[in-house]
Design a protein around this motif. Structure first.
Motif, short mmCIF file in Angstrom:
data_model
loop_
_atom_site.label_atom_id
_atom_site.label_comp_id
_atom_site.label_asym_id
_atom_site.label_seq_id
_atom_site.Cartn_x
_atom_site.Cartn_y
_atom_site.Cartn_z
N GLU A 110 -4.69 8.60 4.58
CA GLU A 110 -4.40 8.66 6.09
C GLU A 110 -5.00 10.28 6.55
O GLU A 110 -3.91 10.97 6.63
CB GLU A 110 -3.07 8.27 6.76
CG GLU A 110 -2.96 6.84 6.08
CD GLU A 110 -1.91 6.05 6.70
OE1 GLU A 110 -0.96 6.70 7.43
OE2 GLU A 110 -2.15 4.71 6.89
N TYR A 152 -3.17 7.99 15.22
CA TYR A 152 -2.55 7.42 13.96
C TYR A 152 -2.07 6.01 13.85
O TYR A 152 -2.27 5.32 13.30
CB TYR A 152 -1.45 8.69 13.63
CG TYR A 152 -0.35 7.94 12.77
CD1 TYR A 152 -1.01 8.13 11.19
CD2 TYR A 152 0.96 7.72 12.96
CE1 TYR A 152 -0.08 7.67 10.53
CE2 TYR A 152 1.68 7.13 11.90
CZ TYR A 152 1.15 7.02 10.45
OH TYR A 152 1.99 6.63 9.54
N ARG A 210 7.94 1.98 2.96
CA ARG A 210 7.47 3.44 3.47
C ARG A 210 8.98 4.04 3.93
O ARG A 210 9.89 3.58 4.06
CB ARG A 210 6.57 3.53 4.57
CG ARG A 210 7.19 3.01 5.91
CD ARG A 210 6.04 2.96 6.81
NE ARG A 210 6.17 2.20 8.17
CZ ARG A 210 5.38 1.82 8.98
NH1 ARG A 210 4.20 2.01 8.86
NH2 ARG A 210 5.91 1.07 10.24
N HIS A 261 9.38 6.68 9.69
CA HIS A 261 8.36 5.54 10.24
C HIS A 261 9.07 4.48 11.23
O HIS A 261 8.28 3.68 11.82
CB HIS A 261 7.39 5.08 9.62
CG HIS A 261 6.45 6.21 9.05
ND1 HIS A 261 5.51 6.93 9.73
CD2 HIS A 261 6.39 6.89 7.86
CE1 HIS A 261 4.82 7.78 8.98
NE2 HIS A 261 5.30 8.06 7.74
N ARG A 293 0.73 -1.18 -0.02
CA ARG A 293 0.04 -0.16 -0.12
C ARG A 293 0.85 1.26 -0.15
O ARG A 293 2.06 1.32 0.43
CB ARG A 293 -0.85 -0.14 1.19
CG ARG A 293 -0.70 0.42 2.58
CD ARG A 293 0.73 -0.14 3.29
NE ARG A 293 0.85 0.06 4.44
CZ ARG A 293 1.45 0.98 5.24
NH1 ARG A 293 2.17 2.11 4.28
NH2 ARG A 293 1.65 1.25 6.30
N VAL A 324 -3.28 2.70 11.60
CA VAL A 324 -2.33 2.11 10.52
C VAL A 324 -2.40 0.46 10.77
O VAL A 324 -2.43 -0.32 9.84
CB VAL A 324 -0.91 2.64 10.74
CG1 VAL A 324 0.23 1.89 9.83
CG2 VAL A 324 -0.83 4.10 10.40
N ALA A 357 0.44 4.85 1.50
CA ALA A 357 -0.59 5.36 2.47
C ALA A 357 -0.32 7.03 3.07
O ALA A 357 0.13 7.16 4.19
CB ALA A 357 -0.54 4.71 3.79
N PRO A 358 -0.44 7.90 2.15
CA PRO A 358 -0.07 9.22 2.55
C PRO A 358 -0.79 9.93 3.34
O PRO A 358 -2.15 9.53 3.18
CB PRO A 358 -0.25 9.90 0.93
CG PRO A 358 -1.20 9.10 0.06
CD PRO A 358 -1.09 7.56 0.58
N SER A 359 -0.67 10.88 3.94
CA SER A 359 -1.27 11.81 4.54
C SER A 359 -1.51 13.03 3.95
O SER A 359 -0.51 13.63 3.52
CB SER A 359 -0.91 12.37 6.02
OG SER A 359 -0.37 11.02 6.72
N1 GLU Z 1 0.49 8.32 6.47
C1 GLU Z 1 2.11 8.10 6.52
C2 GLU Z 1 2.83 9.32 5.93
O1 GLU Z 1 2.40 10.07 5.00
C3 GLU Z 1 2.53 6.89 5.89
C4 GLU Z 1 2.16 5.73 6.83
C5 GLU Z 1 2.79 4.36 6.55
O2 GLU Z 1 3.05 4.24 5.34
O3 GLU Z 1 2.81 3.86 7.41
O4 GLU Z 1 4.05 9.69 6.18
#
Ligand code: GLU
Length: 465
Positions: free
Chosen positions: A42, A185, A203, A207, A6, A189, A8-10
């Protein structure tokens, strides 16, 4: 195993090239393994998330051809699911209510700092066998905390960074739901990665610190943690972390600047991954070659010159018809009416070998769509030497008699040059001036082909009498 990855951008702001690399790699990994690629938005930070940012992400991905199997899935639409899991965790003793107020937490932190200890929640409300909890204060909505394991450590084999081990003593009991019940958050996830059966989390390495917490919650929920691959940062050309503040450009900016998506994709692919010494490759090759083992361990540095060079490679090798389609919007912006005048495909075909961007092609194309120049007598006298006029007249005849091919036009020039004992520039410069009122044009025989014999003869005839 059926691979599922995936992105998963914010959607809280600006998406630069480095951000999109975090979409490219999981996409490529899924495609390579015939798995699924999911887009998860996200957006639980409602204050900072915007639809505009979501649109930019989706647009950028589709421009690069990063197709989705599922999504976009918005976390804000899954709030009920997160609440349900919080409740399950409370019911099964995996989580507990904590009534410690903001003030108490702050006081605790100050005290720990004064004692030179790392600030962390002290477990006051954590239920343990035989432990008496403080009386529940009235009118206080609790936060919900995860009962992090005590002792031992979290270990994972990061596909980029190798083995990482974090002691559980470093991790306090994470808040998974706020007093108003909204999930936090890290918790969302985990629920998502489990529900979506994500097998590989690829990612940014910002993180890494979240990973041990996520693994603990995941295991508590009976899930199998995915494989993690944490990508090193992307630095800008000055060696700083890439960000809008220091001049990073969004994908949209590159699109507007006349870059081809194929070039951007190729460029991004190499920003932290390699396959031998391959520098220019197709999307298919990239997918074919992509593996986690070849991800780089050190930060990748953005190199604008290399990107421009790659763009040039892709422009030069592009099919003229496709390139013309991609260039049209830029030409229209410059006021070029591509439907009237020489064939735009031919014009683009003529210019592509020397252009770095679509804008440069459009700029070069202008020449062919401007009205024929109207030179004054003085201008003609200044730019077309009297001594050259006989040669020009012969050239007009030779072009009239030539067949309409580049080779025949080149031969016509050669013949006239030989007859008059001239060198190419002596004839080509006045011809360029007659045709366009400039001395800068692509090769003159090609120009004749593209402009068309009739139009060229009309313009040439005007300067010789
Ligand atoms: N939403 C997070 C971000 O934009 C990414 C989270 C993830 O990939 O687990 O940095």
């Amino acid at each position: 195993m059926h691979i599922r990855t995936r992105f998963a951008p914010s959607p809280t702001g600006f998406i630069h090239l480095g951000n999109l690399r975090s979409a490219l790699y999981p996409w490529a990994f899924a495609r390579h393994n015939k798995g699924d690629f999911i887009l998860r938005i996200e957006d639980t930070d409602v204050e900072r998330s915007t639809q505009e940012a979501v649109d930019v992400i989706i647009e950028g991905m589709s421009w690069l051809g990063l197709d989705l199997d599922e999504g976009p899935i918005y976390q804000m639409q899954r709030i009920d699911r997160y609440r349900e899991v919080v409740k399950q965790m409370l019911d099964s003793g995996l989580a507990y209510s904590c009534y410690m107020s903001e003030e108490e937490l702050n006081a605790l932190r100050d005290q720990q700092m004064a004692n030179k200890e790392k600030p962390r929640y002290n477990g006051l409300w954590r239920p343990e066998p035989g432990k008496t909890l403080p009386p529940i204060p009235e009118g206080v909505q609790p936060v919900i905390r995860f009962k992090n394991p005590i002792g031992g450590s979290v270990i994972w084999e990061d596909a980029v960074k190798g083995k990482i081990e974090i002691s559980n003593d470093e991790l306090d009991d994470l808040v998974i739901a706020r007093p108003d019940g909204t999930p936090t958050y890290n918790f969302c996830v985990v629920v998502d990665d489990l529900d979506m059966k994500i097998t590989h989390v690829i990612r940014g390495d910002d993180h890494v610190n979240n990973t041990p917490r996520q693994i603990n919650i995941m295991k508590a929920l009976g899930g199998m943690p995915p494989v993690y691959a944490h990508l090193p940062t992307v630095l800008n050309d000055a060696g700083e972390k890439m960000s809008k503040r220091n001049g990073a450009m969004s994908v949209r900016d590159y699109q507007k600047a006349g870059y081809l998506p194929e070039a951007i994709l190729n460029y991004l692919a190499r920003l932290g991954w390699s396959h031998g010494d391959a520098e220019v490759f197709t999307k298919e090759q990239f997918v074919d070659w992509f593996d986690l083992a070849s991800l780089g361990r050190s930060p990748a540095q953005h190199n604008p010159e290399k990107l421009l060079w790659l763009n040039h490679q892709y422009i030069q090798n592009a099919d003229p018809a496709k390139l013309a389609e991609a260039t049209k919007p830029f030409a229209h912006q410059l006021g070029i009416d591509t439907e009237n005048g020489p064939s735009f495909v031919e014009v683009v075909g003529l210019l592509k070998d020397r252009a770095n961007t679509l804008i440069e092609i459009a700029e070069g194309a202008k020449l062919f769509y401007l009205p024929a120049p109207s030179h004054s007598t003085e201008q003609i006298a200044a730019n077309i030497p009297e001594s050259i006029v006989p040669a020009l007249k012969d050239l007009i005849l030779a072009i009239q008699n030539a067949s309409a091919t580049k080779e025949a036009y080149a031969a016509a020039f050669k013949e006239v040059l030989a007859k008059h004992g001239l060198k190419m520039p002596a004839l080509a410069m006045p011809v360029r001036y007659a045709l366009f009122a400039t001395t800068q044009t692509p090769a003159i025989d090609s120009v004749l082909m593209v402009l068309g014999r009739d139009e060229a003869l009309k313009r040439l005839s005007k300067v010789v009498h």
